[in-house]
Design an enzyme around this catalytic site. Structure first.
Site, PDB file in Angstrom:
ATOM      1  CG  HIS A 162      -2.785   0.552  -2.207  1.00  0.00           C
ATOM      2  ND1 HIS A 162      -1.925   1.547  -1.816  1.00  0.00           N
ATOM      3  CD2 HIS A 162      -3.924   0.791  -1.492  1.00  0.00           C
ATOM      4  CE1 HIS A 162      -2.498   2.328  -0.921  1.00  0.00           C
ATOM      5  NE2 HIS A 162      -3.699   1.905  -0.716  1.00  0.00           N
ATOM      6  CD  GLU A 172      -4.217   3.334  -3.947  1.00  0.00           C
ATOM      7  OE1 GLU A 172      -5.178   2.539  -3.793  1.00  0.00           O
ATOM      8  OE2 GLU A 172      -3.965   4.257  -3.153  1.00  0.00           O
TER       9      GLU A 172
HETATM   10  O1  TA6 Z   1      -5.926   3.670  -1.238  1.00  0.00           O
HETATM   11  C1  TA6 Z   1      -6.129   4.658  -0.266  1.00  0.00           C
HETATM   12  C2  TA6 Z   1      -6.554   3.984   1.026  1.00  0.00           C
HETATM   13  O2  TA6 Z   1      -7.769   3.289   0.849  1.00  0.00           O
HETATM   14  C3  TA6 Z   1      -6.647   5.056   2.103  1.00  0.00           C
HETATM   15  O3  TA6 Z   1      -7.972   5.229   2.548  1.00  0.00           O
HETATM   16  C4  TA6 Z   1      -5.721   4.533   3.210  1.00  0.00           C
HETATM   17  O4  TA6 Z   1      -6.448   3.781   4.128  1.00  0.00           O
HETATM   18  C5  TA6 Z   1      -4.747   3.686   2.392  1.00  0.00           C
HETATM   19  O5  TA6 Z   1      -5.570   3.037   1.437  1.00  0.00           O
HETATM   20  C6  TA6 Z   1      -3.896   2.741   3.168  1.00  0.00           C
HETATM   21  O6  TA6 Z   1      -4.687   1.759   3.738  1.00  0.00           O
HETATM   22  P1  TA6 Z   1      -3.981   0.732   4.762  1.00  0.00           P
HETATM   23  O7  TA6 Z   1      -5.022  -0.253   5.119  1.00  0.00           O
HETATM   24  O8  TA6 Z   1      -2.810   0.130   4.012  1.00  0.00           O
HETATM   25  O9  TA6 Z   1      -3.491   1.592   5.882  1.00  0.00           O
END
Ligand code: TA6
Length: 310
Positions: free
Chosen positions: A178, A282
């Protein structure tokens, strides 16, 4: 002062006695006292925490840092680091059918085991971390499994997340690296490599859409899971005068995320004014791109991240 790893009896001092490469790589107490490996080779500098198996810094020689970390990030057992390269496994986002399950899986907020560290003939520095998933420990794993994460630091950052299914039946899982990238101003950035791809728009009712042929621009909260996208992506950053390329194998999903103003304000570990300085691109297998690993088999998702000046 002795620093204890979150889930091991090894101290920073003992880690260095076993793994340090003099003048190249050593463990140190990082943020929150968490054990951190610091790598400084002629090719690049990098930092990675045993917590979450989390790479928080990658700076190839001659460039400014490529990875973004929030100034408000937490560094504590059980909490995810906001930025760098969170490792997402065995599900992406919320766990389908289980709202009580932690977002983005089970490994990004726990300490990994350090397996090995070596300098390659290429002068790259390679660290290997492992995490054992056990049904006995938590049925949410879905199967006993061994996660092996290989991080290779050189002029590029090479990440390989290998999942071996150690259970008797097939293991269907999602996964992601990510990655948070530093950009000069996300409003000036464009992302290429996803033309024509279908995507799930998570800021528009999870509607399914089709990306046109133009470079992607960020003009508001953006949260898209692009499907069936094996190709490389490029983040073009005119303000920092560089393009960052993310090549990949074993990954069919690409997620593009920027929280923009209101969502940034709602996240305690994300500064209200930080959203223009980052973008997530990601490397994933999410949703309909989830992978099924046969008993005894191994699936590897890999990303190679590099930068060039423009
Ligand atoms: O990858 C994008 C995502 O799924 C968004 O929806 C946002 O929630 C981000 O990840 C960050 O997630 P987190 O659980 O680290 O706040």
């Amino acid at each position: 002062m002795l620093h204890r790893m979150a889930n091991s009896n090894l101290t920073v001092e003992q880690l260095n006695k076993t793994f340090a490469i003099p003048g190249i790589a050593k463990f140190e107490p990082g943020e929150g006292g968490l054990p951190r490996l610091y790598i400084a080779s002629p090719l690049a500098t990098a930092e990675l925490y045993l917590h979450g198996g989390h790479v928080t810094r990658f700076q190839p020689t001659g460039h400014s840092p490529l990875l973004w970390v929030s100034g408000s990030s937490l560094f504590a057992d059980g909490k995810a680091i906001r930025g760098g390269v969170p490792v997402i496994f065995p599900w992406f986002g919320g766990k389908a059918g289980d709202p009580s399950a932690p977002a983005h899986g089970l490994v990004r907020s726990r300490s990994w085991n350090f397996h090995s560290l070596k300098q390659l003939p290429s002068d790259e520095v390679q660290a290997v971390l492992t995490f054992n998933g056990s049904l006995a420990e938590n049925p949410l794993w879905g199967s006993d499994c061994l996660v092996t994460y290989t991080i290779t630091v050189g002029t590029k950052l090479r990440l390989a997340l290998a999942v071996q299914n150690r259970g008797p039946g097939p293991m269907t899982c999602e996964q992601a690296l990510h990655t948070y990238f530093t950009v000069g101003d996300v409003r000036l950035v464009s992302v290429t490599g996803l033309a024509g791809a279908a995507y799930i728009d998570k800021v528009d009712g999870n509607s399914r859409k089709l990306q046109d042929g133009a470079p992607i621009k960020i003009t508001g909260e953006t949260d898209r899971v692009y499907l069936d996208t094996p190709a490389a992506c490029t983040v073009i950053d005119p303000k920092l005068g560089r393009r960052i390329t993310v090549e990949k194998t074993g990954s069919l999903s690409t997620v593009v995320w920027n929280p923009w103003i209101e969502k940034a304000k709602k996240m305690a570990d994300f500064g209200d004014e930080e959203w223009p300085s980052m973008i997530c691109v990601e490397t994933a297998n999410a949703g309909e791109n989830a992978v099924t690993v046969a008993p005894g088999a191994t699936h590897t998702l890999a990303a190679t991240i590099g930068a060039e000046k423009i």
